[in-house]
Design a protein around this motif. Sequence first.
Motif, short mmCIF file in Angstrom:
data_model
loop_
_atom_site.label_atom_id
_atom_site.label_comp_id
_atom_site.label_asym_id
_atom_site.label_seq_id
_atom_site.Cartn_x
_atom_site.Cartn_y
_atom_site.Cartn_z
N SER A 45 5.41 0.74 3.50
CA SER A 45 5.94 1.75 4.40
C SER A 45 6.55 1.13 5.64
N ASP A 177 9.97 6.69 0.00
CA ASP A 177 8.65 6.07 0.17
C ASP A 177 7.61 6.93 -0.54
N GLU A 178 7.22 6.49 -1.70
CA GLU A 178 6.24 7.22 -2.52
C GLU A 178 6.55 8.71 -2.59
MG LIG Z 1 2.85 3.81 2.67
#
Ligand SMILES: [Mg+2]
Lengths: 324, 286, 320, 314, 486
Positions: A45, A177-178
Amino acid sequence: MLSVRDLTVSIGAEAAPVDIVSGISFDIGKGEILGLVGESGCGKSMTSLAVMGLLPQPGPRVRGGRIELAGADVTALQPWQRVEAGHGRIAMIFQEPMTSLNPVRRIGDQIAEAVRVHDGVSGTAALARARELLELVRIPDAALQLSAYPHQLSGGQRQRIMIAIALACRPQVLIADEPTTALDVTIQIQILGLLRDLCNRLDMSILFITHDMGVIAQLADRVAVMYGGRIVETADVGALFNEPRHHYTRGLMDCMPARNLGVRRLPTIPGQAPRPGAIRIGCVFAPRCAAVQDVCQTAAPPRLVVGQGHEALCAFPLQGGRPL
Amino acid sequence: MSRASITLWLTPFLARPIALIGLGVLLAMVFAAAFAPWLAPYDPYAIEPMARLMPPDATHWFGTDQFGRDTLSRAIYSARMALLIGAGVVFFALATGIPVGVLSALFPRLGHVLMRIVDVLMAFPSLLLALGLIVILGPSVANSIIAIGAGYMTTTTRIIYGLTLRLRAETYVEAARSMGSGTGWLVFKHILPNLISPLLVQASFVFAFAQLGAASLDFLGLGAPPDIPSWGNMLAESRTFITRASWLLFFPGSLIVLTAFSLNLVGDALRDRLDPRFRDVFSGEG
Amino acid sequence: MSQTILQVDDLRTSFNVKRSGRKYRVQAVDGVSLSLVAGEVLGIVGESGCGKTTVGRSIVRLVKPDSGLIQFRGADVIGASGQALRDMRLNLRMVFQDPYASLNPRRSIGDSVAEAGDINKVFKSRADRAARIAETLSAVGLNPSFATRYPHELSGGQRQRAGIARAILPAPAVIIADEPVSALDVSVQAQVLNLMMDLREQLGLSMLFISHDIGVIGQISDRVAVMYMGRVVELADTRGILDRALHPYTQALMAAVPKPDPSQRIVGAVETGEPPSQFKRPTGCAYAARCPLVHSRCHAEVPALKPVAEGLRLAACHAL
Amino acid sequence: MWAFALKRAGATLVTLWAASVIIFAFIHVIPGDPIYVLLGDTATADQADRLRTELGLDEPIVLQYLQWAGRALSGDLGRSIFFQAPVAAVIADGAETSILLATMTMVWVVLIGVPIGTVAAMRHGTWLDQGLSGVAMLMASVPTFWVGLYLILIFAATLGWLPSSGYPSIFEGGLGNLRYLLLPSLTLAAPNAALILRLTRASMLDVAREDYVRTARAKGIRPWQVVTRHILRNALLTVVSAFGFTFAALMSEAVVTETVFALPGIGRLVVQSILRRDYPVIQGIILVIVVLYLVINLLVDLAYRFLDPRVELQ
Amino acid sequence: AGTLREATIGEPPPLDVMVTTADVATAIGRHMFETLYAWDSSYKSQPLLADSERLEDGGKTIVIKLREGVQFHNGKEMTAKDVVASMERWGKFGARGKLLMASATSVEATGKYEVTLKLSSPNGAWKNLVSDVNGGLAIYPEEIASKATGQPIEQKDYVGTGPYKFKEWRPNRYVELEKFAGYKPRKEKGDGFAGARVANFDAIRFIPVPDVGTRVSGVQAGDYDYAEMISGDLYDTLSKDKSVQVQRTNAPIFGLFFMNSKEGILKDNYKLRRAIQTALDKSQALRVSFGSKDLWKAEGSIVPKDTPWYSTAGIDGYSPHDPKKAKEMAKEAGYTGQPIRLLVSTNYQAHYDQAAVFTRQLADAGINVQMNVVDWATLIKMRGQPEQWDIFVTHHSFFPDPILFTFLNASYAGWWDTAEIKALRAELVNSSDQAARKATWDKIQALIYEQVPVMKVGDAYTYDIASPKLKGLNPNGPAFWNVSNK
Ligand SMILES: [Mg+2]
Ligand SMILES: Nc1ncnc2c1ncn2[C@@H]1O[C@H](COP(=O)(O)OP(=O)(O)OP(=O)(O)O)[C@@H](O)[C@H]1O
Ligand SMILES: Nc1ncnc2c1ncn2[C@@H]1O[C@H](COP(=O)(O)OP(=O)(O)OP(=O)(O)O)[C@@H](O)[C@H]1O
Ligand SMILES: [Mg+2]
């Protein structure tokens, strides 16, 4: 499209910085999906936020390296500064579709706001574009949903709205991000399909971050594996899954239940991931590595080319390799 | 407390010099209260009508009041009253708030009734509540404590109720319940220990505002009996001398402000030290 | 056939929820029947919100079911009290999903692990207690010195081990594991799964293993129950489900699992439909709205869980 | 929305009833006697007894309550023992002052608290933020009457810019009379503005950490747009819900402020009435304050529902 | 012209001056209501509504001739009927009416402008009794007086003969009186409350301002023209302050510490009571409570100097300040340190200050006083319950005849009703011979210092402040006729 060189993100005092991302480099080509995988806390992240210019203030900061978007250096710029400088065609979607939308504003407005910034249009034109975008991300009844509030939508729909907001920036590069971790598998597969489709149709580059090897296998063209704030292996997705060359990647592959059906015991990687900044010399993976040698403890591992477009950050990669 | 946890508690102060000053002021106050008889240059009750309303000078650093009593000595002794009122109010608020709040959260039916009563009480302005109680009970230190405490009881109860509701939903509480723990176990092993830090913060604010509440009661002539040295009394008694003998208002007033300010600083630092989950519970509060 | 240790019959549990100022009744569990044979691991899979956790919580009496029967070794669980209840509480134990939230940050690991014993007064002495804690911590692969540590000093995997240690002291008969590895990274997940399988073998535990991850379920369980909107729609042995799912929902679920193999890409090829609303339950089969095999009967009549095709497999679908 | 308001009104009535019982019980345990306050110190005992009977003050409490409640239901709050005038009229006159005072104070509170809180949050961690927060905390730590006394001394007695005390109604002297409320409202606003300032700052900082703020920033809009469009509105949700609280605090402090500034408001009236045991007035005022509190909370709730779409008006 | 604004110490109770003795009510009421006689600045009764009087039957019959052409605010002329009705109500319900009317056998209108009062025994204080508005015989119109009961009359019935008439009462804000056009001043020059009364202002507004600091700054800032009861410690400063003028009253008030004669440790224990008084230094208490030396006098005579009632009987016992002797006396009285409960309120700062000083002084003499500080309304209630207290604190305003002193009233809290005082009281009331009455009063004062039913603190002269623009301020206390702007 996007090129990251020696990016280092640190926290802590200026005098004694703790690197949570240390010197990572990668490139994403046009229309390419680069998967970035790694365990929780390895710095995925932070990498993506640094690339977006969105690192939380005060807190982590970019201590070194360079981020180029379509050839322009955007390292020190926040999104609005990028827009002003004409390098704003990069967007991001986040993990939590539930909290990433402003609960008190209509989704139409939230999309139109981004349209306004990037297209310079306003009012009805922006809303019309917002509607198009909703259709693009396959929200049924797009016109109606413009006036909905986030809480009136399901998780899958919200994640599509997030994608629509990102698309409003007409991004050349999309960072995800995810984006599916919070969703059920049945919804996840749809979002993944949508991303793939958009990537193909709009010729967009995607940096896709996840810790789920299955998702990577399904979506990415190329993969970068992160461990302890470093990219330890980069390869085409096929090569990575078939022939992982870094010992860590290999360990990850092995311990996936799906690859061990009917096996009584799952293979594991002993030990646990290091805390950021805990290992300053030698290889970050050395304490857990089955093939560790003395030199791994004392010298930083070299980046070796181990195949066609395949690199590993290891002095002794599986099947060997040659220096860059 | 282990050494580690002491450092943990101290960090917010070390990081903020101003909070450290606040802590220092409070410690000084405790010191003054504890050693008042040795620190005070005169008997705070000694009347000297010939030397009334003397401005500050070398013999009476803070001057004298209309009875000719030494203002400095009274100010020092007042630290006792400040601590007593503050601690008393905090104790009263917690002693009533904790059982009511915790039990209301654990037993929703009971809680429904109790919290409605708390709601009704919250509608009464706290100073009026205090006024009424004082008139009923008669002015005395203990009654001031009860009267001011009654106002803070409601807010404290609400906060504890909110916190306990959250704690009750914590997985570890659920885990304990799945193992058959009784209410006592839950309360003493899981809820109270986790309430300590937020309550410490709440206590510091209540402590601070109790000072102001007591001063207001004193001002209205319904606080501690006026011969008892307290900053509020000193202010209230001398407020007509605002032009004639301004030192009589300046010193006790400044001490009230300083105390409340320091307590607020300390409370703030403690709050920052806290788990951020509890942040918004306080945000309805002062 | 070996002996049934836990039997759940027609369990129904519902909640009152307030949304937007309006009250709803959510039927979280809508007639679930299961049985757990001694020494077996029964997996429960399903989408988020389908009621998996609620089944588990009903069994350990954290929620009171509306109706239905739960029996542990033939004795009623829901109505139990006194010594019988204490007995059940020690035998039916739960492991929670979130290793961070499930340990009280203000209690030492040892105290948390010994909690069930303390509550039910099973330790003979302090020494006995300390010994049991040490023994249990070792059993889950933690150094006994962890007993004096606090949760924030542990990694995620270690905390989940502590969570498991808490569940196995003193020796229970059944463990209800509610997504015990979902919050963990793959490498740690593998360690914890191995541990659970070891414990099962060493202690002869039976397990109700709840997960939404087909891969994990496939790894650990003997049989699998697939839930959809509060009901079991398919129940079969693990191999059967993995190899050939029968219920259309199970099929969709299996199809949507991203296989860690770039050569088997399914992205863009599967359509799974929108998840249902918890508040407006359709009459008839809950899956009808998404089902490719839907026909008129599905909207009218709730399909019963009945034996289908080969052997012991059960499914609830009018089309089968 | 109407259904919601009705439901709330119902709950409010129950609360009111409970409050009235509490008030009544409370008031009648207060020792003391209004009779001598009326008649003066030198009145004789039989003169007092006679008056007590005439005023019905020697009847059983329960009976007095029932009579009072019965009349209160029809809107009649009884007659003031002291003023020999209808309680409703007495309160209505005081209410003008108090409501204006409260309104002016709230205006200050909002005008001071919200913008400065916003600035402090935006400059989070800088000396400006620390300075502003420190000043705010100081303002919250000062006894109101102390501030009031000094304000009078400076602005009225010494400089002569503003009237020292009292408040003639704006209905008689025009809006210019609001200047009488300037010092009192500032006195009253100081601690409350400080609290709102701190609350605004805190909730701005909380909201600034929200994921959706990051989303907004990612869109490329300017920082001040992020603040005005995304942070402020959400932060104000918390602030608005604290208004009910502030109001109650205001009523408490108004008691002191109105005494210091000799304002003919209900705060001073209630203190005086307690001191002279004018039971019907005390009851009436507390009832009015409770109603006001409930109404304010209702308004806050409505505002909240208006600001936050997640809470729908049913 | 214009409106005069006075800051009063508080809100007045209803202005029915006949039934209430509250000072605030009197101060307002005396502008509206008038009495038959009124005190001049040396507290001698002069005719006001009366024209002349005649005593017959050895003082048992009083014939009062009324002024003609006096108008009520409602336009009606005042006649003997109104006076008779007022007297009757006063006798039945008036606060001080019993003192005169208890012995009345008849009140009659013996002419349109003549009233005859017959008494069973002569009353030497009668003229003073009908000269005071405070709880006194104000003249109301007949139709109002005859209907009125013990309850205060209503606002619409505020009809008197004074130079100002009632305009409106805004509770909590002010009471406003306006000039009464039909008022005909007497021929004599205004002097104290007596003589001609001329209303120079269109209206007077009485505004309650309880906080003394606010009253002072209000006058300084020009928001009020007059403010009453300012604290003594500001006297010196304010005397020099150009923005105000100070007006000291000409008659003192005096603090009183009552002893419980009915119950408790002080009952009948005259020795202990004297021990208490022996320990005290009253000038200390006076200095603390009134500040400036101009405002107080440690005077042992209960009625101040320069009045006919001044007496030195017993005043050695007034303020000996001899703790050693006090200790001995207390010991002799059998006192062994039992707590003596002193009931005092904070509503009057002076009460409290004096109590605090005395408590301290008594402690030095080994006498253990415990202050019980309550609010005034509670004090009034509690002092009626003899088991609750041993000493309570109040004060008394000046009255030109001792007959009205509360401690001579056996039913007033304290309940001083020994055989000795009973006899002397009768003597004082039932005689109209001034010399004989003075002799009785000397004996009473001596008895007071012997039995100590009450302790006098000392004389205090209160003062008011006014805008420097005002002239003609009344030294008897706030009264605004004859007052005008410079
Ligand atoms: Mg993360
Ligand atoms: N604001 C911050 N201040 C200090 N440290 C931080 C901050 N945010 C993250 N970190 C640390 O930086 C490291 C990298 O965090 P990051 O969020 O990038 O991990 P991640 O790979 O995204 O993990 P996950 O899979 O859990 O999202 C972690 O060790 C984390 O504890
Ligand atoms: N305590 C509760 N109060 C109200 N509703 C609840 C409660 N617990 C569960 N529910 C509701 O019941 C339904 C089933 O919840 P449950 O937690 O059993 O699902 P789950 O299958 O475990 O989902 P997940 O995979 O997300 O954990 C959901 O709609 C949930 O919102
Ligand atoms: Mg669950």
